[in-house]
Design an enzyme around this catalytic site. Structure first.
Site, PDB file in Angstrom:
ATOM      1  N   LYS A 125       0.720  -1.207   0.003  1.00 13.98           N
ATOM      2  CA  LYS A 125      -0.081  -0.138  -0.054  1.00 13.98           C
ATOM      3  C   LYS A 125       0.985   1.411   0.066  1.00 13.98           C
ATOM      4  O   LYS A 125       0.636   2.414  -0.484  1.00 13.98           O
ATOM      5  CB  LYS A 125      -0.948   0.055   1.111  1.00 13.98           C
ATOM      6  CG  LYS A 125      -2.067  -1.003   1.214  1.00 13.98           C
ATOM      7  CD  LYS A 125      -3.259  -0.772   1.743  1.00 13.98           C
ATOM      8  CE  LYS A 125      -4.302  -1.719   1.413  1.00 13.98           C
ATOM      9  NZ  LYS A 125      -5.653  -1.641   2.162  1.00 13.98           N
ATOM     10  N   LYS A 208      -4.857  -9.626  -6.788  1.00 11.57           N
ATOM     11  CA  LYS A 208      -5.971  -9.775  -6.082  1.00 11.57           C
ATOM     12  C   LYS A 208      -7.168  -8.688  -6.693  1.00 11.57           C
ATOM     13  O   LYS A 208      -6.727  -7.855  -6.963  1.00 11.57           O
ATOM     14  CB  LYS A 208      -5.759  -9.366  -4.518  1.00 11.57           C
ATOM     15  CG  LYS A 208      -6.938  -9.692  -3.615  1.00 11.57           C
ATOM     16  CD  LYS A 208      -6.533  -9.122  -2.375  1.00 11.57           C
ATOM     17  CE  LYS A 208      -6.816  -7.540  -1.968  1.00 11.57           C
ATOM     18  NZ  LYS A 208      -6.885  -7.126  -0.701  1.00 11.57           N
ATOM     19  N   LYS A 211     -10.431  -2.961  -4.672  1.00 11.35           N
ATOM     20  CA  LYS A 211     -11.229  -1.701  -5.005  1.00 11.35           C
ATOM     21  C   LYS A 211     -10.144  -0.682  -5.892  1.00 11.35           C
ATOM     22  O   LYS A 211     -10.690   0.284  -6.222  1.00 11.35           O
ATOM     23  CB  LYS A 211     -12.045  -1.233  -4.017  1.00 11.35           C
ATOM     24  CG  LYS A 211     -11.031  -0.880  -2.708  1.00 11.35           C
ATOM     25  CD  LYS A 211     -12.019  -0.345  -1.425  1.00 11.35           C
ATOM     26  CE  LYS A 211     -11.896  -0.588   0.026  1.00 11.35           C
ATOM     27  NZ  LYS A 211     -10.977  -1.719   0.365  1.00 11.35           N
TER      28      LYS A 211
HETATM   29  N1  AQP Z   1      -9.939 -10.280  -3.534  1.00  8.27           N
HETATM   30  C1  AQP Z   1     -10.385 -10.685  -2.407  1.00  8.27           C
HETATM   31  N2  AQP Z   1     -10.570 -11.909  -2.241  1.00  8.27           N
HETATM   32  C2  AQP Z   1     -11.060 -12.450  -0.984  1.00  8.27           C
HETATM   33  N3  AQP Z   1     -11.020 -11.658   0.168  1.00  8.27           N
HETATM   34  C3  AQP Z   1     -11.051 -10.284  -0.011  1.00  8.27           C
HETATM   35  N4  AQP Z   1     -11.079  -9.348   0.709  1.00  8.27           N
HETATM   36  C4  AQP Z   1     -10.777  -8.107  -0.029  1.00  8.27           C
HETATM   37  N5  AQP Z   1     -10.569  -8.440  -1.080  1.00  8.27           N
HETATM   38  C5  AQP Z   1     -10.568  -9.812  -1.364  1.00  8.27           C
HETATM   39  C6  AQP Z   1     -11.462  -9.376   2.085  1.00  8.27           C
HETATM   40  O1  AQP Z   1     -12.372  -8.401   2.400  1.00  8.27           O
HETATM   41  C7  AQP Z   1     -12.040  -8.140   3.928  1.00  8.27           C
HETATM   42  C8  AQP Z   1     -12.014  -6.698   4.067  1.00  8.27           C
HETATM   43  O2  AQP Z   1     -10.722  -6.036   3.585  1.00  8.27           O
HETATM   44  P1  AQP Z   1     -10.631  -4.639   3.895  1.00  8.27           P
HETATM   45  O3  AQP Z   1     -11.480  -3.962   4.263  1.00  8.27           O
HETATM   46  O4  AQP Z   1      -8.991  -4.611   4.804  1.00  8.27           O
HETATM   47  O5  AQP Z   1     -10.052  -4.030   2.260  1.00  8.27           O
HETATM   48  P2  AQP Z   1      -8.949  -4.400   1.506  1.00  8.27           P
HETATM   49  O6  AQP Z   1      -8.618  -5.910   1.780  1.00  8.27           O
HETATM   50  O7  AQP Z   1      -7.931  -3.398   1.907  1.00  8.27           O
HETATM   51  O8  AQP Z   1      -9.710  -4.468   0.266  1.00  8.27           O
HETATM   52  P3  AQP Z   1      -9.131  -4.174  -1.077  1.00  8.27           P
HETATM   53  O9  AQP Z   1     -10.105  -4.063  -2.036  1.00  8.27           O
HETATM   54  O10 AQP Z   1      -8.169  -5.029  -1.298  1.00  8.27           O
HETATM   55  O11 AQP Z   1      -8.850  -2.574  -0.888  1.00  8.27           O
HETATM   56  P4  AQP Z   1      -7.485  -2.018  -1.248  1.00  8.27           P
HETATM   57  O12 AQP Z   1      -7.626  -1.853  -2.850  1.00  8.27           O
HETATM   58  O13 AQP Z   1      -7.393  -0.669  -0.793  1.00  8.27           O
HETATM   59  O14 AQP Z   1      -6.340  -2.665  -1.097  1.00  8.27           O
HETATM   60  C9  AQP Z   1     -10.942  -8.618   4.382  1.00  8.27           C
HETATM   61  O15 AQP Z   1     -11.274  -9.788   5.133  1.00  8.27           O
HETATM   62  C10 AQP Z   1     -10.142  -9.057   3.069  1.00  8.27           C
HETATM   63  O16 AQP Z   1      -9.286 -10.148   3.220  1.00  8.27           O
END
Ligand code: AQP
Length: 346
Positions: A125, A208, A211
């Site tokens: 990140k 992965k 978002k």
């Molecule tokens: N692609 C994914 N497959 C399975 N699980 C996923 N999670 C996120 N993306 C996937 C799960 O969602 C939960 C919330 O995660 P978060 O709020 O920490 O968001 P994140 O992981 O930061 O989501 P993003 O979309 O990946 O955001 P960015 O783009 O900002 O990095 C967790 O349980 C996570 O495992």
């Protein structure tokens, strides 16, 4: 250790589930299949369940205040529309329970710099601009450990990307217990698995679904309408071969594995069950099946989310009630933690 502190042994912890999602932007199919769908499954089982909109985590990167408020309610709507029942699960936003930040500070003093520097999510990140990242982003996993251990949670359902953070949570619990000679914090079990533990980008099977991916075609958003879902799956990257009849045949075919995993998870099937059915089919035949299944599952969720967002009074009531119930569990655990650490409390 103070005489007043009662510390249960590991086997005496109540079966309790905690997990959270950041209200930091568009919710994806990855969030649904990797996390929220699992939250709902655990609500049906023999657990006490707490699910949190982790707004303190969200501000580790810049959030516009009005948008953050909107996203927090939208996430609450997503939880409820997906099947979380506020009467069964405690639903709340993190900042409404100040004990998260308080225990987070204690854990900042337990976690070691070397442990934090190994966290791959921070590296991903912060990227090349680590010197300009917030201190909060670096400390994120210690606050996450506090979120979980504040409730003595024994089980944490998350996507596969959170595995390293959960190992750190265990390390913090072990070090705290060891340093103070107590058996106060549980050694939490991650609940990761199933066919969609890591949903991958629709454009690149090695990344992965996320978002923050610049390409909207890489993900299914929970807000996408039927046509958009169909278009994104139609355009999803695949390979020229037919689908295999067994999971071994997906080896070296990440895009095929991803689409089959999504299809399986949406229908509560295993990958093997799906392949026994669709083995031999071309993607031109399989993709419309996937679209039908995705729309059938996701459309009612987005419709219900939109309905809940029309009048947010009920969402606010749910969050207020949830935060009061969460605090009732958290406050005594924080108090005991302070006691163990040696903080004078009036
Ligand atoms: N692609 C994914 N497959 C399975 N699980 C996923 N999670 C996120 N993306 C996937 C799960 O969602 C939960 C919330 O995660 P978060 O709020 O920490 O968001 P994140 O992981 O930061 O989501 P993003 O979309 O990946 O955001 P960015 O783009 O900002 O990095 C967790 O349980 C996570 O495992």
């Amino acid at each position: 250790m103070s005489d007043a502190v009662q510390t249960p042994s590991q086997s005496q912890f109540t079966k309790r589930v905690f997990s959270g999602i950041q209200p930091s932007g568009g919710l994806t199919l990855g969030n649904y299949l990797g996390a929220v769908k699992r939250f709902v499954e655990m609500q049906q089982a023999d657990y006490e369940t707490l699910y949190c909109m982790v707004d303190l985590h969200a501000i580790t990167v810049w959030q516009d205040p009005e948008t953050l408020r909107f996203r927090t309610r939208e996430l609450a709507a997503f939880f409820i529309a997906s099947g979380l029942d506020p009467a069964k699960s405690i639903l709340f936003n993190q900042s409404a329970v100040p004990e998260h930040a308080q225990l987070g500070w204690i854990f900042n003093c337990v976690a070691r710099m070397g442990w934090m520097q190994r966290m791959t999510q921070f590296k991903d990140k912060a990227g090349k601009n680590a010197q300009n990242a917030s201190l909060g982003l670096f400390g994120y996993p210690a606050l996450m450990a506090a979120d979980i251990l504040l409730y003595h949670a024994t089980h944490v359902p998350v996507g596969d990307d959170q595995k390293q953070h959960l190992e750190l949570t265990r390390d913090i619990a072990i070090k705290f217990n060891h340093d103070f000679g107590v058996d106060f914090f549980p050694i939490t079990e991650p609940v990761i698995g199933g066919p969609a533990a890591r949903v991958m980008s629709l454009r690149d099977g090695s990344k992965k679904m996320s978002k923050s991916d610049p390409s909207d075609l890489s993900r299914i958003n929970m807000s996408d309408d039927t046509d958009t879902i169909a278009q994104k799956f139609r355009k999803a990257k695949t390979d020229p071969d037919a689908l295999p009849s067994e999971a071994d045949g997906l080896e070296g075919r990440p895009e095929a594995r991803n689409l089959v995993g999504i299809y399986a998870a949406l229908g509560d099937e295993t990958v093997d069950q799906v392949l026994a059915d669709v083995g031999g089919k071309q993607f031109s035949e399989f993709k419309p099946m996937l679209v039908d299944r995705a729309v059938e599952k996701l459309a009612p969720i987005s419709t219900e989310m939109a309905r809940l967002m029309q009048d947010t009074t009920e969402l606010d009531r749910v969050l207020k009630d949830g935060s009061q119930r969460a605090r009732a569990i958290a406050a005594p655990i924080l108090k005991k933690t302070y006691d163990i650490v040696g903080m004078l409390q009036s």
